[in-house]
Design an enzyme around this catalytic site. Sequence first.
Site, PDB file in Angstrom:
ATOM      1  N   GLY A 245       0.931  -1.145  -0.062  1.00  0.00           N
ATOM      2  CA  GLY A 245       0.152   0.001  -0.111  1.00  0.00           C
ATOM      3  C   GLY A 245       0.775   1.348   0.150  1.00  0.00           C
ATOM      4  O   GLY A 245       1.881   1.180  -0.358  1.00  0.00           O
ATOM      5  N   SER A 246       0.415   2.345   0.562  1.00  0.00           N
ATOM      6  CA  SER A 246       1.188   3.605   0.524  1.00  0.00           C
ATOM      7  C   SER A 246       2.074   3.698   1.566  1.00  0.00           C
ATOM      8  O   SER A 246       2.395   2.762   2.419  1.00  0.00           O
ATOM      9  CB  SER A 246       0.010   4.657   0.873  1.00  0.00           C
ATOM     10  OG  SER A 246      -0.486   4.573   2.101  1.00  0.00           O
ATOM     11  N   GLY A 250       2.859   2.147   5.480  1.00  0.00           N
ATOM     12  CA  GLY A 250       3.954   1.341   5.859  1.00  0.00           C
ATOM     13  C   GLY A 250       4.694   1.802   7.021  1.00  0.00           C
ATOM     14  O   GLY A 250       5.138   1.337   7.871  1.00  0.00           O
ATOM     15  N   GLU A 267       5.744  -3.516   0.887  1.00  0.00           N
ATOM     16  CA  GLU A 267       5.718  -3.162  -0.921  1.00  0.00           C
ATOM     17  C   GLU A 267       4.799  -2.047  -0.836  1.00  0.00           C
ATOM     18  O   GLU A 267       3.637  -1.936  -0.803  1.00  0.00           O
ATOM     19  CB  GLU A 267       4.885  -4.388  -1.554  1.00  0.00           C
ATOM     20  CG  GLU A 267       5.525  -5.539  -1.644  1.00  0.00           C
ATOM     21  CD  GLU A 267       6.820  -5.554  -2.701  1.00  0.00           C
ATOM     22  OE1 GLU A 267       7.112  -4.550  -3.386  1.00  0.00           O
ATOM     23  OE2 GLU A 267       7.481  -6.695  -2.566  1.00  0.00           O
TER      24      GLU A 267
HETATM   25  P1  NAD Z   1      -3.548   2.435   1.217  1.00  0.00           P
HETATM   26  O1  NAD Z   1      -2.124   2.532   1.906  1.00  0.00           O
HETATM   27  O2  NAD Z   1      -4.514   3.376   1.357  1.00  0.00           O
HETATM   28  O3  NAD Z   1      -4.110   0.917   1.631  1.00  0.00           O
HETATM   29  C1  NAD Z   1      -3.694  -0.303   1.551  1.00  0.00           C
HETATM   30  C2  NAD Z   1      -3.921  -1.310   2.416  1.00  0.00           C
HETATM   31  O4  NAD Z   1      -3.427  -1.227   3.764  1.00  0.00           O
HETATM   32  C3  NAD Z   1      -5.528  -1.141   2.558  1.00  0.00           C
HETATM   33  O5  NAD Z   1      -6.016  -2.601   2.797  1.00  0.00           O
HETATM   34  C4  NAD Z   1      -6.030  -0.538   3.903  1.00  0.00           C
HETATM   35  O6  NAD Z   1      -6.748  -0.980   4.618  1.00  0.00           O
HETATM   36  C5  NAD Z   1      -4.507  -1.167   4.639  1.00  0.00           C
HETATM   37  N1  NAD Z   1      -4.230  -0.051   5.618  1.00  0.00           N
HETATM   38  C6  NAD Z   1      -4.049   1.155   5.753  1.00  0.00           C
HETATM   39  N2  NAD Z   1      -3.675   1.966   6.869  1.00  0.00           N
HETATM   40  C7  NAD Z   1      -3.260   0.666   7.404  1.00  0.00           C
HETATM   41  C8  NAD Z   1      -2.844   0.686   8.937  1.00  0.00           C
HETATM   42  N3  NAD Z   1      -2.595   1.532   9.927  1.00  0.00           N
HETATM   43  N4  NAD Z   1      -2.933  -0.711   9.704  1.00  0.00           N
HETATM   44  C9  NAD Z   1      -3.174  -1.700   8.909  1.00  0.00           C
HETATM   45  N5  NAD Z   1      -3.841  -1.710   7.550  1.00  0.00           N
HETATM   46  C10 NAD Z   1      -3.589  -0.413   7.065  1.00  0.00           C
HETATM   47  O7  NAD Z   1      -3.234   2.092  -0.418  1.00  0.00           O
HETATM   48  P2  NAD Z   1      -4.002   1.794  -1.566  1.00  0.00           P
HETATM   49  O8  NAD Z   1      -4.646   3.183  -1.644  1.00  0.00           O
HETATM   50  O9  NAD Z   1      -5.231   0.966  -1.308  1.00  0.00           O
HETATM   51  O10 NAD Z   1      -2.997   1.624  -2.736  1.00  0.00           O
HETATM   52  C11 NAD Z   1      -2.492   2.502  -3.490  1.00  0.00           C
HETATM   53  C12 NAD Z   1      -1.058   2.572  -2.755  1.00  0.00           C
HETATM   54  O11 NAD Z   1      -0.468   1.253  -2.702  1.00  0.00           O
HETATM   55  C13 NAD Z   1       0.150   3.527  -3.717  1.00  0.00           C
HETATM   56  O12 NAD Z   1       0.927   4.225  -2.864  1.00  0.00           O
HETATM   57  C14 NAD Z   1       0.675   2.262  -4.427  1.00  0.00           C
HETATM   58  O13 NAD Z   1       1.970   2.791  -4.994  1.00  0.00           O
HETATM   59  C15 NAD Z   1       0.885   1.237  -3.411  1.00  0.00           C
HETATM   60  N6  NAD Z   1       1.116  -0.143  -4.185  1.00  0.00           N
HETATM   61  C16 NAD Z   1       2.462  -0.533  -3.879  1.00  0.00           C
HETATM   62  C17 NAD Z   1       2.633  -1.693  -4.586  1.00  0.00           C
HETATM   63  C18 NAD Z   1       3.966  -2.441  -4.485  1.00  0.00           C
HETATM   64  O14 NAD Z   1       3.983  -3.713  -4.812  1.00  0.00           O
HETATM   65  N7  NAD Z   1       5.034  -1.877  -4.082  1.00  0.00           N
HETATM   66  C19 NAD Z   1       1.719  -2.662  -5.241  1.00  0.00           C
HETATM   67  C20 NAD Z   1       0.335  -1.907  -5.314  1.00  0.00           C
HETATM   68  C21 NAD Z   1       0.067  -0.687  -4.793  1.00  0.00           C
END
Ligand code: NAD
Length: 511
Positions: A245-246, A250, A267
């Site tokens: 995720g973002s 992380g 990731e």
């Molecule tokens: P996001 O960070 O908003 O959410 C991703 C996941 O994390 C969701 O399931 C969310 O519920 C969970 N989450 C968020 N905060 C959390 C916390 N504090 N504790 C536990 N879980 C939590 O991201 P998004 O908007 O769904 O996706 C887009 C982002 O993901 C972009 O930054 C993109 O670059 C990244 N991404 C990275 C990869 C990679 O392999 N590097 C792949 C796909 C997406």
Amino acid sequence: MTALPTDQTITDLLTTGLSACGVDASVLEGSAASASLPARSPITGQDLGTIAADTAQTAADKIAAAQTAFETWRDVPAPVRGQLVQRWGQLLGEHKEDLAKIITVEAGKTPSEAAGEVQEMIDICEFALGQSRQLWGKTMPSERPGHRLMETWHPLGVVGVISAFNFPVAVYSWNTALALVAGDAVVWKPSENAVFAALGAQSLLARAAAEVGAPENLAPVLIGGRDIGDLMVRDERVALVSATGSVRMGREVGPVVAERFGKILLELGGNNAAIVAPSADIDLALRGVVFAAAGTAGQRCTTLRRLIVHESIADEFVDKVVAAYKTLSIGSPTDDGVLVGPLINSGSYDAMQAALKQAEAEGGEILCGGGRVLADERPDAHYVEPAVVRMPNQSAVVKEETFAPILYVVTYSDLDEALEIHNGVPQGLSSAIFTAELAESEKFLSRSDCGIANVNIGTSGAEIGGAFGGEKETGGGRESGSDSWKAYMRPATNTINYSGELPLAQGVEFL
Ligand code: NAD
């Protein structure tokens, strides 16, 4: 641009996909549950229903059940465990179009990209099946006579997977296929924006598990938002948290797992660049750039966000990019020929507009795109024209990942300068150079600070055979191919003494 589909068309697509994947339609009527999640489609902005979500208690129960399943699964021989991913891969093959329909409805991907995502799942299942016979360790010569020294790899326990909306199922499968052959149980907290696709993928896995006689509850799904993800992250029974995720996510998750000495695989976001050198095959570079920058409406972690083009060809090349952008058809991914679908929600649209405004304030010139389309027809759906913005330099906005189709262009005069610009951002996921010069290509490959570095191909669209991941704020994790399987196991060093004596290492004398 054609008319967007009706609500009924989208609902039909979803229900057909769900029922073919074996998901009970009652999942759409979760509003009576004590916890629930709303679901919507970015194609129309319509509500898709309310899904029953997990509570703290049901989430804890699922993790406990996965822990119990792990205790049986760990003792199943790895090649036999491979039969589970083999069957899952076959079922994914049979239901490729069905699962792809759900991905299209929820994530707004074109059918071709959605089917490609399911193909990635099938590919990693095949890869993991082979890996199930190759969880190998090394044997090293011992310094002591009559001794053998070796390394063995053992299952870790419960693996917690957190996934993002934009690859709602493929990234889960990269983790899960390998974790399952490694002997782990997997608890998955999918994106709250793509729960149906998660249920479809998991239903096929549950079917495969039942067919091959794997223990029940080996791979449960936790439905919920960040709060449910947070519970999983804090749970001591979860040996490894693999979170996609973002960077923001992380930063929240990493310290929590570190605090309890759990393992973490991150990731996170990318801010990917391509260098276009004077010797580049311009037509090839153009196609590579446009797909990587505008495909999936700029919502891939590997999306091309920075174009670093040599000053001698910059005007000509950028004109071609702008001309190509003007031919991209934007609209419902369900329509034939559409290449750019919707943004996931209004938050993404607002972030894009804010970034464009900041880019202008930092001296940028918007060469094309940025505007919203189809808003009159569907005010709750967010379609945009992908934007190309020429920047005077790599200013603050260019150093951020805005998860929308904005391509910033900067120019360079020599390769050292290009590499400095290239590496001068906090993220380190994917990178590319377009060049015909061997020396330039080699220098780029040795100096790019990203986990992925490509030559004469864009930044997105990786194959599963290589390890996927990136450096710096991208988190350092590696998933999918190569030896990524090691993240899901723990190594042990074994010394076996068959000498009948007890010589100590380093010649130490005692007793
Ligand atoms: P996001 O960070 O908003 O959410 C991703 C996941 O994390 C969701 O399931 C969310 O519920 C969970 N989450 C968020 N905060 C959390 C916390 N504090 N504790 C536990 N879980 C939590 O991201 P998004 O908007 O769904 O996706 C887009 C982002 O993901 C972009 O930054 C993109 O670059 C990244 N991404 C990275 C990869 C990679 O392999 N590097 C792949 C796909 C997406």
